[in-house]
Design an enzyme around this catalytic site. Structure first.
Site, PDB file in Angstrom:
ATOM      1  N   SER A  11      24.764  53.702  36.046  1.00  0.00           N
ATOM      2  CA  SER A  11      25.718  53.201  36.968  1.00  0.00           C
ATOM      3  C   SER A  11      26.946  53.852  36.541  1.00  0.00           C
ATOM      4  O   SER A  11      27.577  53.781  35.461  1.00  0.00           O
ATOM      5  CB  SER A  11      25.527  52.095  37.390  1.00  0.00           C
ATOM      6  N   GLU A  13      31.322  52.928  37.655  1.00  0.00           N
ATOM      7  CA  GLU A  13      32.132  51.876  38.480  1.00  0.00           C
ATOM      8  C   GLU A  13      33.505  52.545  38.661  1.00  0.00           C
ATOM      9  O   GLU A  13      34.072  53.135  37.825  1.00  0.00           O
ATOM     10  CB  GLU A  13      32.468  50.457  37.322  1.00  0.00           C
ATOM     11  N   TYR A  45      36.938  45.052  43.075  1.00  0.00           N
ATOM     12  CA  TYR A  45      37.586  44.060  43.961  1.00  0.00           C
ATOM     13  C   TYR A  45      38.713  43.672  43.227  1.00  0.00           C
ATOM     14  O   TYR A  45      38.826  43.116  42.184  1.00  0.00           O
ATOM     15  CB  TYR A  45      36.737  42.918  44.350  1.00  0.00           C
ATOM     16  N   ALA A  47      42.090  41.851  41.967  1.00  0.00           N
ATOM     17  CA  ALA A  47      42.543  40.176  41.602  1.00  0.00           C
ATOM     18  C   ALA A  47      42.920  39.667  42.700  1.00  0.00           C
ATOM     19  O   ALA A  47      43.667  40.145  43.443  1.00  0.00           O
ATOM     20  CB  ALA A  47      43.388  40.333  40.465  1.00  0.00           C
ATOM     21  N   HIS A  72      31.777  45.205  44.509  1.00  0.00           N
ATOM     22  CA  HIS A  72      32.148  43.945  43.582  1.00  0.00           C
ATOM     23  C   HIS A  72      32.945  43.112  44.747  1.00  0.00           C
ATOM     24  O   HIS A  72      33.577  43.497  45.541  1.00  0.00           O
ATOM     25  CB  HIS A  72      33.108  44.399  42.562  1.00  0.00           C
ATOM     26  N   ARG A 102      33.942  35.785  39.516  1.00  0.00           N
ATOM     27  CA  ARG A 102      35.027  34.844  39.772  1.00  0.00           C
ATOM     28  C   ARG A 102      36.418  35.693  40.040  1.00  0.00           C
ATOM     29  O   ARG A 102      37.204  35.416  41.035  1.00  0.00           O
ATOM     30  CB  ARG A 102      35.142  33.889  38.545  1.00  0.00           C
ATOM     31  N   GLY A 103      36.648  36.794  39.259  1.00  0.00           N
ATOM     32  CA  GLY A 103      37.862  37.400  39.457  1.00  0.00           C
ATOM     33  C   GLY A 103      38.973  36.637  38.431  1.00  0.00           C
ATOM     34  O   GLY A 103      38.700  35.708  38.073  1.00  0.00           O
ATOM     35  N   ASP A 104      40.142  37.588  38.340  1.00  0.00           N
ATOM     36  CA  ASP A 104      41.161  36.798  37.502  1.00  0.00           C
ATOM     37  C   ASP A 104      42.150  36.368  38.595  1.00  0.00           C
ATOM     38  O   ASP A 104      42.835  37.397  39.261  1.00  0.00           O
ATOM     39  CB  ASP A 104      41.626  37.659  36.541  1.00  0.00           C
ATOM     40  N   ALA A 118      31.949  32.053  39.279  1.00  0.00           N
ATOM     41  CA  ALA A 118      31.078  33.172  39.868  1.00  0.00           C
ATOM     42  C   ALA A 118      29.745  32.483  40.209  1.00  0.00           C
ATOM     43  O   ALA A 118      29.063  32.762  41.278  1.00  0.00           O
ATOM     44  CB  ALA A 118      30.862  34.174  38.850  1.00  0.00           C
ATOM     45  N   TYR A 140      29.297  38.478  28.722  1.00  0.00           N
ATOM     46  CA  TYR A 140      30.499  38.906  27.898  1.00  0.00           C
ATOM     47  C   TYR A 140      29.932  38.839  26.369  1.00  0.00           C
ATOM     48  O   TYR A 140      29.926  37.838  25.775  1.00  0.00           O
ATOM     49  CB  TYR A 140      31.535  37.720  27.969  1.00  0.00           C
ATOM     50  N   LYS A 160      24.689  30.957  36.116  1.00  0.00           N
ATOM     51  CA  LYS A 160      25.220  31.820  36.983  1.00  0.00           C
ATOM     52  C   LYS A 160      23.782  32.671  37.326  1.00  0.00           C
ATOM     53  O   LYS A 160      23.192  33.117  38.419  1.00  0.00           O
ATOM     54  CB  LYS A 160      26.022  32.928  36.420  1.00  0.00           C
ATOM     55  N   PHE A 211      44.363  46.817  28.331  1.00  0.00           N
ATOM     56  CA  PHE A 211      43.185  46.351  28.828  1.00  0.00           C
ATOM     57  C   PHE A 211      42.455  45.367  28.127  1.00  0.00           C
ATOM     58  O   PHE A 211      41.936  44.526  28.120  1.00  0.00           O
ATOM     59  CB  PHE A 211      42.137  47.692  29.169  1.00  0.00           C
ATOM     60  N   HIS A 261      26.348  51.199  32.019  1.00  0.00           N
ATOM     61  CA  HIS A 261      27.150  51.111  33.197  1.00  0.00           C
ATOM     62  C   HIS A 261      28.710  51.518  32.831  1.00  0.00           C
ATOM     63  O   HIS A 261      29.326  50.993  32.002  1.00  0.00           O
ATOM     64  CB  HIS A 261      27.158  49.807  33.692  1.00  0.00           C
TER      65      HIS A 261
HETATM   66  P1  FAD Z   1      32.838  33.145  35.497  1.00  0.00           P
HETATM   67  O1  FAD Z   1      31.016  33.454  35.507  1.00  0.00           O
HETATM   68  O2  FAD Z   1      32.955  32.039  36.625  1.00  0.00           O
HETATM   69  O3  FAD Z   1      33.283  32.689  34.444  1.00  0.00           O
HETATM   70  C1  FAD Z   1      34.558  32.446  33.899  1.00  0.00           C
HETATM   71  C2  FAD Z   1      34.821  31.516  32.826  1.00  0.00           C
HETATM   72  O4  FAD Z   1      34.234  30.195  33.352  1.00  0.00           O
HETATM   73  C3  FAD Z   1      33.855  31.922  31.333  1.00  0.00           C
HETATM   74  O5  FAD Z   1      34.730  31.572  30.484  1.00  0.00           O
HETATM   75  C4  FAD Z   1      32.652  30.933  31.825  1.00  0.00           C
HETATM   76  O6  FAD Z   1      32.083  30.494  30.701  1.00  0.00           O
HETATM   77  C5  FAD Z   1      33.276  29.482  32.418  1.00  0.00           C
HETATM   78  N1  FAD Z   1      32.389  29.069  33.325  1.00  0.00           N
HETATM   79  C6  FAD Z   1      31.504  29.433  34.231  1.00  0.00           C
HETATM   80  N2  FAD Z   1      31.121  28.553  35.033  1.00  0.00           N
HETATM   81  C7  FAD Z   1      31.735  27.436  34.575  1.00  0.00           C
HETATM   82  C8  FAD Z   1      31.340  26.096  34.727  1.00  0.00           C
HETATM   83  N3  FAD Z   1      30.430  25.701  35.810  1.00  0.00           N
HETATM   84  N4  FAD Z   1      32.165  24.914  34.380  1.00  0.00           N
HETATM   85  C9  FAD Z   1      33.048  25.303  33.289  1.00  0.00           C
HETATM   86  N5  FAD Z   1      33.245  26.684  33.066  1.00  0.00           N
HETATM   87  C10 FAD Z   1      32.570  27.571  33.533  1.00  0.00           C
HETATM   88  N6  FAD Z   1      37.604  41.351  38.036  1.00  0.00           N
HETATM   89  C11 FAD Z   1      38.088  41.473  39.231  1.00  0.00           C
HETATM   90  O7  FAD Z   1      39.346  40.824  39.628  1.00  0.00           O
HETATM   91  N7  FAD Z   1      37.397  42.420  40.247  1.00  0.00           N
HETATM   92  C12 FAD Z   1      36.361  43.128  39.830  1.00  0.00           C
HETATM   93  O8  FAD Z   1      35.664  43.902  40.366  1.00  0.00           O
HETATM   94  C13 FAD Z   1      35.777  42.765  38.556  1.00  0.00           C
HETATM   95  N8  FAD Z   1      34.792  43.491  38.129  1.00  0.00           N
HETATM   96  C14 FAD Z   1      34.243  43.303  36.903  1.00  0.00           C
HETATM   97  C15 FAD Z   1      32.763  43.964  36.558  1.00  0.00           C
HETATM   98  C16 FAD Z   1      32.226  43.614  35.121  1.00  0.00           C
HETATM   99  C17 FAD Z   1      30.994  44.171  34.891  1.00  0.00           C
HETATM  100  C18 FAD Z   1      32.862  42.484  34.465  1.00  0.00           C
HETATM  101  C19 FAD Z   1      32.349  42.274  33.086  1.00  0.00           C
HETATM  102  C20 FAD Z   1      34.010  41.958  34.759  1.00  0.00           C
HETATM  103  C21 FAD Z   1      34.754  42.404  36.033  1.00  0.00           C
HETATM  104  N9  FAD Z   1      35.933  41.551  36.538  1.00  0.00           N
HETATM  105  C22 FAD Z   1      36.380  41.937  37.751  1.00  0.00           C
HETATM  106  C23 FAD Z   1      36.584  40.728  35.557  1.00  0.00           C
HETATM  107  C24 FAD Z   1      36.053  39.071  35.722  1.00  0.00           C
HETATM  108  O9  FAD Z   1      36.419  38.973  37.173  1.00  0.00           O
HETATM  109  C25 FAD Z   1      36.915  38.381  34.798  1.00  0.00           C
HETATM  110  O10 FAD Z   1      36.390  38.686  33.439  1.00  0.00           O
HETATM  111  C26 FAD Z   1      36.877  36.915  35.067  1.00  0.00           C
HETATM  112  O11 FAD Z   1      37.587  36.144  33.895  1.00  0.00           O
HETATM  113  C27 FAD Z   1      35.492  36.151  34.844  1.00  0.00           C
HETATM  114  O12 FAD Z   1      34.777  36.371  35.743  1.00  0.00           O
HETATM  115  P2  FAD Z   1      33.163  35.924  35.796  1.00  0.00           P
HETATM  116  O13 FAD Z   1      32.567  36.355  37.167  1.00  0.00           O
HETATM  117  O14 FAD Z   1      32.495  36.368  34.457  1.00  0.00           O
HETATM  118  O15 FAD Z   1      33.295  34.404  35.844  1.00  0.00           O
END
Ligand code: FAD
Length: 280
Positions: A11, A13, A45, A47, A72, A102-104, A118, A140, A160, A211, A261
């Site tokens: 895939s 991206e 998507y 931030a 995304h 979740r996004g940043d 997420a 991660y 998740k 990055f 990917h």
């Molecule tokens: P989560 O799964 O919510 O995790 C975030 C943090 O919170 C982690 O440390 C986790 O351990 C912790 N956590 C999770 N659940 C809980 C809970 N219930 N209680 C307490 N802590 C918890 N970013 C963008 O903005 N747009 C994109 O399109 C994008 N695409 C990506 C694609 C890939 C393949 C990857 C690997 C990353 C991408 N990102 C993108 C970056 C991503 O949004 C960031 O890494 C973000 O910081 C975390 O997103 P997540 O979905 O992993 O979050």
């Protein structure tokens, strides 16, 4: 055990475009990459939803070209109603795969009410659209930068997956052992879903360092030293980067990774060369 090239899930991206010109250029890149017969392509998507329009525009344009495309999706400050509307727009366009994140959040952002992680978004997508979408989430191998420990990282990853995700794509890394250890950690908590390694081709020193600092990916010291050595010679730097990333992919596939990917940064050549080196 390594898979045959046909069994490797591939895939690509794309980064969400921010103009019509950038969308056109993305479509041209897609036309070159489609020759590698990817299983799907995805579009990021921005931030906090900053490039939402660009994401939707690119996703629909790719779908119109017959691409299997996975948008995304993150929640940012969007209301649940607007996320639901977007999900239905994608369903109507025949899209059946998503990457849920979740996004940043940019500073000052509060997040959608009721969604913090997420896992909340995955649960919401399932509630809204049942089993329509194949949902990918992020993983991660080098541990998410905000995670307090390896244990909490894997436990929240499991949360998740248990919320309804089907499979995962990893953050990029250059140490294959981190990926294999992550696989072992998943197995130890009873997770067997497919985790596909995210691969970042190396083509530029400054961009890669920036990055990597942002997302917590480690550039091994010896790789960094070589990249610095070739800093004034773009051709040598790219040749070195291609060699390193090809070797990484070989090791991952030999060790049983289900696919690759690629983070394309909307460029076809580096990914094409690595895939061709791998016989894909
Ligand atoms: P989560 O799964 O919510 O995790 C975030 C943090 O919170 C982690 O440390 C986790 O351990 C912790 N956590 C999770 N659940 C809980 C809970 N219930 N209680 C307490 N802590 C918890 N970013 C963008 O903005 N747009 C994109 O399109 C994008 N695409 C990506 C694609 C890939 C393949 C990857 C690997 C990353 C991408 N990102 C993108 C970056 C991503 O949004 C960031 O890494 C973000 O910081 C975390 O997103 P997540 O979905 O992993 O979050």
């Amino acid at each position: 055990m390594a898979r045959s090239p046909d069994a490797v899930q591939l895939s690509f991206e794309f980064s969400a475009p921010r103009s019509q010109q950038a969308t056109d250029s993305l479509l041209n890149t897609y036309q070159r990459l489609v020759k590698l017969a990817p299983d799907y392509v995805s579009v990021t998507y921005g931030a906090g939803g900053s490039s939402k329009d660009g994401t939707v525009q690119a996703v629909l344009a790719l779908a119109a070209k017959g691409a299997q495309v996975a948008p995304h999706l993150s929640f940012g400050n969007d209301s649940k109603d607007s996320i639901a509307a977007l999900l239905h727009q994608y369903m109507d366009a025949g899209i059946d795969r998503l990457v849920a994140l979740r996004g940043d959040a940019p500073s000052g952002m509060t997040g959608t009410r009721g969604m913090t992680h997420a896992s909340d978004l995955v649960a919401f997508i399932r509630q809204e659209t049942q089993q329509h979408f194949h949902i990918e989430v992020a993983a991660y191998p080098e541990v998410h930068p905000e995670s307090a420990s390896v244990e909490s990282d894997i436990n929240y990853f499991k949360l998740k997956m248990d919320a309804g995700a089907n499979s995962a794509i990893t953050q990029y890394f250059y140490n294959a052992d981190a990926y294999f250890r992550f696989q072992d950690n998943c197995a130890a908590v009873g997770l067997s879903a497919q985790v596909v390694p995210g691969i970042m081709p190396i083509t530029n020193l400054e961009g890669l360092v920036r990055f990597s600092n942002n997302c917590g990916a480690e550039i091994p010291r010896w790789v960094l030293k070589h990249l610095q050595r070739y800093a004034g010679d773009q051709q040598a730097l790219q040749a070195f980067g291609e060699e390193v990333v090809t070797a990484l992919c070989e090791k991952l596939l030999q060790g049983g990774a289900p696919g690759l990917h690629f983070y394309t940064l909307n460029r076809s050549k580096p990914c094409t060369r690595i895939c061709r080196n791998l016989g894909l």
